[in-house]
Motif scaffolding. Structure first.
Motif, short mmCIF file in Angstrom:
data_model
loop_
_atom_site.label_atom_id
_atom_site.label_comp_id
_atom_site.label_asym_id
_atom_site.label_seq_id
_atom_site.Cartn_x
_atom_site.Cartn_y
_atom_site.Cartn_z
N PRO A 232 7.26 -2.63 -2.57
CA PRO A 232 5.95 -2.42 -1.92
C PRO A 232 5.47 -3.69 -1.22
O PRO A 232 5.91 -4.80 -1.55
CB PRO A 232 5.04 -2.07 -3.10
N LEU A 233 4.58 -3.51 -0.26
CA LEU A 233 3.87 -4.62 0.38
C LEU A 233 2.39 -4.51 0.00
O LEU A 233 1.97 -3.53 -0.62
CB LEU A 233 4.04 -4.56 1.90
N ILE A 234 1.61 -5.51 0.36
CA ILE A 234 0.17 -5.44 0.11
C ILE A 234 -0.56 -5.74 1.41
O ILE A 234 -0.02 -6.37 2.32
CB ILE A 234 -0.28 -6.43 -0.99
N PHE A 235 -1.80 -5.24 1.51
CA PHE A 235 -2.61 -5.58 2.68
C PHE A 235 -4.04 -5.82 2.25
O PHE A 235 -4.49 -5.33 1.21
CB PHE A 235 -2.51 -4.51 3.77
N SER A 236 -4.73 -6.62 3.05
CA SER A 236 -6.14 -6.94 2.80
C SER A 236 -6.97 -6.51 4.00
O SER A 236 -6.47 -6.47 5.13
CB SER A 236 -6.33 -8.43 2.52
N VAL A 237 -8.22 -6.19 3.74
CA VAL A 237 -9.16 -5.73 4.77
C VAL A 237 -10.33 -6.70 4.81
O VAL A 237 -11.08 -6.81 3.83
CB VAL A 237 -9.65 -4.30 4.47
N ASP A 238 -10.45 -7.44 5.91
CA ASP A 238 -11.48 -8.48 6.03
C ASP A 238 -11.45 -9.41 4.82
O ASP A 238 -12.48 -9.80 4.27
CB ASP A 238 -12.87 -7.87 6.20
N GLY A 239 -10.24 -9.74 4.36
CA GLY A 239 -10.06 -10.69 3.27
C GLY A 239 -10.12 -10.09 1.88
O GLY A 239 -9.89 -10.81 0.90
N THR A 240 -10.41 -8.79 1.77
CA THR A 240 -10.50 -8.14 0.46
C THR A 240 -9.24 -7.34 0.19
O THR A 240 -8.85 -6.51 1.02
CB THR A 240 -11.72 -7.20 0.41
N PRO A 241 -8.57 -7.57 -0.94
CA PRO A 241 -7.34 -6.82 -1.23
C PRO A 241 -7.59 -5.31 -1.24
O PRO A 241 -8.60 -4.84 -1.75
CB PRO A 241 -6.93 -7.33 -2.62
N ALA A 242 -6.64 -4.57 -0.67
CA ALA A 242 -6.74 -3.11 -0.63
C ALA A 242 -5.57 -2.52 -1.42
O ALA A 242 -5.01 -3.18 -2.30
CB ALA A 242 -6.74 -2.64 0.83
N ASP A 243 -5.19 -1.30 -1.10
CA ASP A 243 -4.11 -0.63 -1.83
C ASP A 243 -2.75 -1.20 -1.42
O ASP A 243 -2.58 -1.70 -0.31
CB ASP A 243 -4.13 0.87 -1.54
N PRO A 244 -1.74 -1.09 -2.30
CA PRO A 244 -0.37 -1.47 -1.90
C PRO A 244 0.14 -0.55 -0.79
O PRO A 244 -0.25 0.62 -0.70
CB PRO A 244 0.43 -1.28 -3.19
N LEU A 245 0.98 -1.09 0.05
CA LEU A 245 1.69 -0.30 1.05
C LEU A 245 3.05 0.03 0.45
O LEU A 245 3.95 -0.80 0.41
CB LEU A 245 1.82 -1.08 2.36
N GLN A 246 3.17 1.26 -0.02
CA GLN A 246 4.34 1.65 -0.80
C GLN A 246 5.59 1.71 0.08
O GLN A 246 5.51 1.78 1.31
CB GLN A 246 4.08 3.01 -1.45
N PRO A 247 6.79 1.69 -0.55
CA PRO A 247 8.03 1.81 0.21
C PRO A 247 8.04 3.05 1.10
O PRO A 247 7.61 4.13 0.69
CB PRO A 247 9.10 1.90 -0.89
N ARG A 248 8.49 2.88 2.33
CA ARG A 248 8.60 3.93 3.37
C ARG A 248 7.24 4.41 3.87
O ARG A 248 7.20 5.25 4.77
CB ARG A 248 9.40 5.13 2.87
N ALA A 249 6.16 3.89 3.33
CA ALA A 249 4.82 4.34 3.76
C ALA A 249 4.39 3.59 5.02
O ALA A 249 4.83 2.48 5.29
CB ALA A 249 3.80 4.12 2.65
N GLY A 250 3.51 4.21 5.79
CA GLY A 250 2.98 3.60 6.99
C GLY A 250 1.48 3.38 6.91
O GLY A 250 0.76 4.21 6.33
N LEU A 251 1.02 2.27 7.45
CA LEU A 251 -0.41 1.97 7.54
C LEU A 251 -0.85 2.31 8.96
O LEU A 251 -0.47 1.64 9.92
CB LEU A 251 -0.66 0.49 7.22
N SER A 252 -1.64 3.36 9.09
CA SER A 252 -2.06 3.85 10.40
C SER A 252 -3.34 3.16 10.83
O SER A 252 -4.33 3.16 10.09
CB SER A 252 -2.27 5.37 10.33
#
Length: 315
Positions: A232-252
């Motif tokens: 998995p990967l991780i992403f943050s929104v305006d500096g705040t941690p959000a949900d993991p970006l799971q394998p094969r998943a896309g962030l739209s």
């Protein structure tokens, strides 16, 4: 600031910094409310910060009840206030109790005058865009990184249903024009005018794949996809941690223009202040351009002092 709902009594909502002292500004606002017959509310989570004169409501009721929002804090507090009223046609006024305050025009000492100008309708509205990623809203940026510290990530880019290459490096930043002066700029990305309805995708320390910033338009449908089968990967929104970006998943991602309205009184003064703040980011300026950063009244005062000095006597 006029009620957008047609009610006779204006309701102002306060969003406050979690620990900076803002009570003086709250008292200015409550005095204004008593004088004009307005109501002032805040979320219950801020009850201890705003004092007993301000009614508090459940967080889920707040956005539906306010005709305008006043943010007391820095840019982070302002971003939180903006996020509460996305798409609601509710103007947001920022009062700077923070540091740089790129988004904020009014200082605490100017608040009383600002409230009077709002009551007289002597202000303008500055629309701001945001990035939407499912249930998440970013006014600055969304940053995708590896879930493992000190590890690189691999991320595929899809635009409008077509694959457009991949990233391999420390991170990928997707930012709005407002957010272009933050992490994007530090990573070598461009400073983008707030008037440009675009998204910037900037790789951080790229190792292979896409190595330059890519600019995409407001109608482009952007997907950042995790190509891994297991990591998995991780992403943050305006500096705040959000949900993991799971394998094969896309962030739209999609840019939403005119997402929220910011109250402005003097656009030129706001731009001048931001020029000073941008100069702190080491933007290259010539000596005559540096002089232009000094407010005109201070330049005139310095010139009067220079002229008032006695001429140097010859030795």
């Amino acid at each position: 600031m006029k009620s957008s709902s047609g009610r006779q009594r204006l309701t102002l909502g306060l969003v406050v910094h979690p620990d900076r002292p803002v009570l003086d500004s709250v008292q200015v606002i409550t005095r204004y409310a008593r004088r004009t017959g307005a109501a002032v509310i805040a979320r219950r989570c801020d009850a201890d910060r705003v004092g007993p004169e301000v009614d508090t409501v459940a967080p889920e009721e707040f956005a539906d009840r306010v005709d305008g929002v006043i943010s007391l804090g820095g840019d982070g507090t302002m971003l939180g206030a903006m996020r509460l009223v996305v798409g609601r046609n509710v103007p947001v006024l920022g009062v700077n109790h923070g540091h740089l305050g790129f988004l904020i025009e009014v200082t605490p000492s100017e608040l009383e005058q600002a409230l009077d100008r709002m009551a007289q309708g002597r202000y303008t509205i500055e629309p701001h865009s945001c990035l939407e990623a499912g249930d998440f809203t970013a006014f600055n940026d969304i940053v995708v990184t590896s879930a493992e510290p000190l590890s690189s990530l691999t991320l595929d880019l899809e635009v409008n249903g077509l694959r457009h290459g991949y990233y391999r490096g420390d991170a990928v930043i997707a930012c709005t024009p407002t957010g272009s002066t933050a992490y994007n700029y530090a990573a070598g990305g461009p400073v983008i005018s707030p008037s440009a309805p675009v998204v910037a995708l900037t790789p951080v320390a790229p190792m292979s794949g896409i190595s330059r910033c890519v600019i995409l338009g407001k109608d482009d449908h952007i997907v950042l996809r995790n190509p891994s089968e297991s990591v998995p990967l991780i992403f943050s929104v305006d500096g705040t941690p959000a949900d993991p970006l799971q394998p094969r998943a896309g962030l739209s991602l999609r840019l939403r223009t005119d997402a929220v309205d910011i109250v402005r009184f003097d656009a030129d003064t706001h731009l001048q202040r931001n020029r000073v703040k941008l100069s702190l980011l080491d933007l290259p300026l010539k000596p005559d351009q540096l002089v232009e950063l000094i407010p005109q009244p201070l330049r005139e005062q310095a010139e009067r002092l220079r002229q008032a000095r006695p001429a140097d006597r010859p030795h």
